[in-house]
Design an enzyme around this catalytic site. Sequence first.
Site, PDB file in Angstrom:
ATOM      1  N   PHE A 101      41.345  88.624 -20.097  1.00 33.15           N
ATOM      2  CA  PHE A 101      42.010  87.336 -20.340  1.00 33.15           C
ATOM      3  C   PHE A 101      43.514  87.577 -20.354  1.00 33.15           C
ATOM      4  CE2 PHE A 101      43.524  83.501 -21.986  1.00 33.15           C
ATOM      5  CZ  PHE A 101      42.535  82.550 -21.799  1.00 33.15           C
ATOM      6  N   ASP A 127      41.003  83.139  -9.338  1.00 34.06           N
ATOM      7  CA  ASP A 127      39.918  83.587 -10.215  1.00 34.06           C
ATOM      8  C   ASP A 127      38.601  83.377  -9.470  1.00 34.06           C
ATOM      9  OD1 ASP A 127      38.214  83.944 -12.416  1.00 34.06           O
ATOM     10  OD2 ASP A 127      39.632  83.092 -13.813  1.00 34.06           O
ATOM     11  N   ARG A 187      52.785  80.756 -21.886  1.00 34.14           N
ATOM     12  CA  ARG A 187      53.196  80.649 -20.477  1.00 34.14           C
ATOM     13  C   ARG A 187      54.579  81.257 -20.263  1.00 34.14           C
ATOM     14  NH1 ARG A 187      49.695  77.067 -17.751  1.00 34.14           N
ATOM     15  NH2 ARG A 187      48.898  75.344 -18.981  1.00 34.14           N
ATOM     16  N   GLU A 190      50.165  79.923  -6.308  1.00 28.07           N
ATOM     17  CA  GLU A 190      49.309  79.846  -7.507  1.00 28.07           C
ATOM     18  C   GLU A 190      49.614  81.030  -8.419  1.00 28.07           C
ATOM     19  OE1 GLU A 190      47.513  78.020  -9.168  1.00 28.07           O
ATOM     20  OE2 GLU A 190      45.726  77.248  -8.194  1.00 28.07           O
ATOM     21  N   ASP A 191      49.397  80.844  -9.696  1.00 32.63           N
ATOM     22  CA  ASP A 191      49.585  81.976 -10.598  1.00 32.63           C
ATOM     23  C   ASP A 191      48.424  82.958 -10.494  1.00 32.63           C
ATOM     24  OD1 ASP A 191      47.993  79.971 -11.661  1.00 32.63           O
ATOM     25  OD2 ASP A 191      48.521  80.385 -13.730  1.00 32.63           O
TER      26      ASP A 191
HETATM   27  C1  PRP Z   1      44.256  78.095 -13.385  1.00 40.11           C
HETATM   28  C2  PRP Z   1      45.152  78.647 -12.288  1.00 40.11           C
HETATM   29  C3  PRP Z   1      44.478  78.207 -11.035  1.00 40.11           C
HETATM   30  C4  PRP Z   1      43.004  78.206 -11.414  1.00 40.11           C
HETATM   31  C5  PRP Z   1      42.347  79.439 -10.893  1.00 40.11           C
HETATM   32  O1  PRP Z   1      44.625  76.778 -13.634  1.00 40.11           O
HETATM   33  O2  PRP Z   1      46.464  78.138 -12.377  1.00 40.11           O
HETATM   34  O3  PRP Z   1      44.879  76.909 -10.634  1.00 40.11           O
HETATM   35  O4  PRP Z   1      42.935  78.170 -12.843  1.00 40.11           O
HETATM   36  O5  PRP Z   1      40.994  79.461 -11.224  1.00 40.11           O
HETATM   37  P1  PRP Z   1      39.832  79.360 -10.138  1.00 40.11           P
HETATM   38  O6  PRP Z   1      40.152  80.366  -9.040  1.00 40.11           O
HETATM   39  O7  PRP Z   1      38.595  79.756 -10.920  1.00 40.11           O
HETATM   40  O8  PRP Z   1      39.766  77.968  -9.622  1.00 40.11           O
HETATM   41  P2  PRP Z   1      44.225  75.968 -14.948  1.00 40.11           P
HETATM   42  O9  PRP Z   1      43.109  75.035 -14.598  1.00 40.11           O
HETATM   43  O10 PRP Z   1      43.997  76.920 -16.079  1.00 40.11           O
HETATM   44  O11 PRP Z   1      45.506  75.077 -15.205  1.00 40.11           O
HETATM   45  P3  PRP Z   1      47.018  75.490 -15.524  1.00 40.11           P
HETATM   46  O12 PRP Z   1      47.617  76.015 -14.234  1.00 40.11           O
HETATM   47  O13 PRP Z   1      47.663  74.228 -15.976  1.00 40.11           O
HETATM   48  O14 PRP Z   1      46.986  76.555 -16.604  1.00 40.11           O
END
Ligand code: PRP
Length: 176
Positions: free
Chosen positions: A150, A101, A163, A97-98
């Site tokens: 952010f 959060d 990105r 995962e990136d």
């Molecule tokens: C982001 C990120 C994780 C998630 C983390 O995805 O890539 O999957 O949010 O947040 P959390 O711990 O609160 O669940 P996003 O929904 O923004 O989609 P993306 O990867 O396409 O940007």
Amino acid sequence: MAEKISVLVPAHDVEDRIRGMAAEISERYAGEELHIIGILKGSVFFMCELAKYITVPVTLDFMSVSSYGSGTASSGTIKLKKDLDDPIEGKNVIIAEDILDSGRTLKYLIELIKERNPKSLMTVTLLDKPERREYEVDLDMTGFEIPDKFVVGYGLDYDQKYRNLNYIGVLEFTED
Ligand code: PRP
């Protein structure tokens, strides 16, 4: 409002850290094979860079999820948009995962993956925002713990932009 990005983690630090993570992973899985699951879209840059420096055999697959609202109760507010192409039973799986959060996405994914009986499961994120955690999740390795700002770049977006930045930046909005 103008968007201003300041550097939080420069490109060479991101790359060094990912190579270090790849070395640790390669050592941990010496003699084994790895199946890395990237969560679209944010994880793609991190996943590819990590995979490039892992020295054991690697296969890749992708999942896509969407989350709704900021629900407090459960991972029931997450919807699977794209499932894996291949079965994972008996495989050494890494979820890449990136960012971690609230933890909601990763908690959902861990439960889903475990139900499919992998041989092992490791969770790896490029970034971790511990201050934001709402769900307890097992994170095995992270690149950088960061403050609750952010952030964009290296896969992370604002309105689908930024990105492709090769560094991690903090996005701020200014009047001009
Ligand atoms: C982001 C990120 C994780 C998630 C983390 O995805 O890539 O999957 O949010 O947040 P959390 O711990 O609160 O669940 P996003 O929904 O923004 O989609 P993306 O990867 O396409 O940007």
